[in-house]
Design a protein around this motif. Structure first.
Motif, mmCIF file in Angstrom:
data_model
loop_
_atom_site.group_PDB
_atom_site.id
_atom_site.type_symbol
_atom_site.label_atom_id
_atom_site.label_comp_id
_atom_site.label_asym_id
_atom_site.label_seq_id
_atom_site.Cartn_x
_atom_site.Cartn_y
_atom_site.Cartn_z
ATOM 1 N N TYR A 226 0.852 -1.190 0.000
ATOM 2 C CA TYR A 226 0.000 0.000 0.000
ATOM 3 C C TYR A 226 0.887 1.239 0.000
ATOM 4 C CZ TYR A 226 1.255 -0.258 4.930
ATOM 5 O OH TYR A 226 1.971 -0.329 6.095
ATOM 6 N N SER B 271 1.030 5.712 1.335
ATOM 7 C CA SER B 271 0.439 6.834 2.072
ATOM 8 C C SER B 271 1.323 8.062 1.875
ATOM 9 C CB SER B 271 0.290 6.503 3.563
ATOM 10 O OG SER B 271 1.549 6.239 4.136
ATOM 11 N N LEU C 130 -7.987 -3.102 2.895
ATOM 12 C CA LEU C 130 -7.692 -1.729 2.489
ATOM 13 C C LEU C 130 -8.876 -0.799 2.748
ATOM 14 C CD1 LEU C 130 -4.977 -0.842 1.296
ATOM 15 C CD2 LEU C 130 -6.086 -0.700 -0.927
ATOM 16 N N GLU C 131 -10.076 -1.296 2.540
ATOM 17 C CA GLU C 131 -11.284 -0.501 2.744
ATOM 18 C C GLU C 131 -11.386 -0.027 4.195
ATOM 19 O OE1 GLU C 131 -14.753 1.505 1.894
ATOM 20 O OE2 GLU C 131 -13.360 0.571 0.477
ATOM 21 N N LYS D 135 -8.987 2.998 4.461
ATOM 22 C CA LYS D 135 -9.020 4.005 3.394
ATOM 23 C C LYS D 135 -9.242 5.414 3.943
ATOM 24 C CE LYS D 135 -12.568 4.115 0.624
ATOM 25 N NZ LYS D 135 -13.546 3.745 -0.446
ATOM 26 N N LYS E 107 -3.826 3.749 0.593
ATOM 27 C CA LYS E 107 -4.395 3.306 -0.679
ATOM 28 C C LYS E 107 -3.457 2.320 -1.366
ATOM 29 C CE LYS E 107 -2.324 7.308 -2.984
ATOM 30 N NZ LYS E 107 -2.540 8.500 -3.813
#
Length: 258
Positions: free
Chosen positions: A107, A109, A246-247, A250, A255
């Motif tokens: 992921y 950020s 991930l949701e 979020k 992401k």
């Protein structure tokens, strides 16, 4: 001859079985970086890295063991074989790739300044921060960015062993701001203490420093373990578990890496 033949087969077969999957996967983790990793009121490790790690361990049929340590000690611990992998919000950079073999990207950020809620006028430019004292956490990409872009430009950089100590000094007014992962700051704002702070300034950008998202750090020669972890990540994306994890995070700006 038959005994020799069987012995030869066993000699070839045993090492393969030994590497089929580690019985235990020891992750080095600094649990002061919510929402990546932290300790909840029940004393349990929580966060996106913990969720990802548990799923990976299940898929490669290994037991997760979480070894807690300061972030600046994770690479030395990995090299000394005190841990098998680093799963602690670690960004994949060229500098770290000289020492660590990374998994595929998990992921991404962003990074901004965290300041007291009544603070005004600060931005992430060296001009804006001249004469100010900025806190950074040792061994992080935020510290590397500050050293590269702000050192020697009239900015006092103060380093800390972990993020909690940096936040404490910001609360006490010992530093004017901390260069902070935006996701870690956003979840902090949900706490009673966090209501007294805010994010300011343009997100900093430097591909050489911040690299290509976050991944799991492994020893250079652990290519087989990397293959297993990468396959687990790919399977998580295929069956929807990755998107589900991930949701959950979020809202903090975490992401999938583009």
């Amino acid at each position: 001859m038959k005994k020799l033949f069987v012995a030869a087969i066993l000699a070839a077969w045993v090492p393969t079985m030994a590497y089929a999957a580690p019985a235990k996967l020891r992750f080095g983790i600094d649990p002061t970086f919510a929402p990546f990793e932290s300790v909840n009121p029940q004393g349990e490790l929580v966060g996106i890295d913990v969720d990802m790690g548990k799923s990976i361990c299940k898929r490669i049929e290994a037991d997760c063991e979480w070894i807690r340590m300061n972030f600046d000690g994770v690479i030395p611990a990995l090299k000394a074989k005190k841990i098998d992998a680093i799963l602690s919000g670690m960004t994949i950079t060229k500098e770290r790739e000289k020492q660590v073999l990374f998994s595929d990207v998990m992921y991404a950020s962003s990074t901004r300044l965290m300041v007291p809620a009544n603070s005004e006028g600060l931005d992430t430019t060296a001009e804006s921060l001249k004469g100010k004292t900025i806190g950074v956490v040792q061994g992080t990409t935020q510290a590397a960015y500050a050293d590269k872009h702000w050192k020697g430009k009239g900015i006092d950089l103060v380093s800390y062993q972990n993020d909690d100590l940096a936040k404490q000094d910001l609360a006490l007014g010992r530093v004017d701001a901390t260069l902070q992962d935006a996701a870690a700051a956003t979840i902090f704002f949900e706490s009673a203490d966090g209501k007294n702070f805010k994010l300011v300034g343009t997100p900093v950008s430097d591909a050489e420093v911040f690299g290509n998202g976050n991944g799991i750090g492994l020893r250079k020669d652990d290519t087989e373990l990397k293959g297993k972890i990468d396959k687990a990540l790919a399977d998580m994306k295929q069956d929807g578990e990755y998107a589900k994890i991930l949701e959950t995070y979020k809202k903090y700006g975490i992401k999938e890496h583009e």
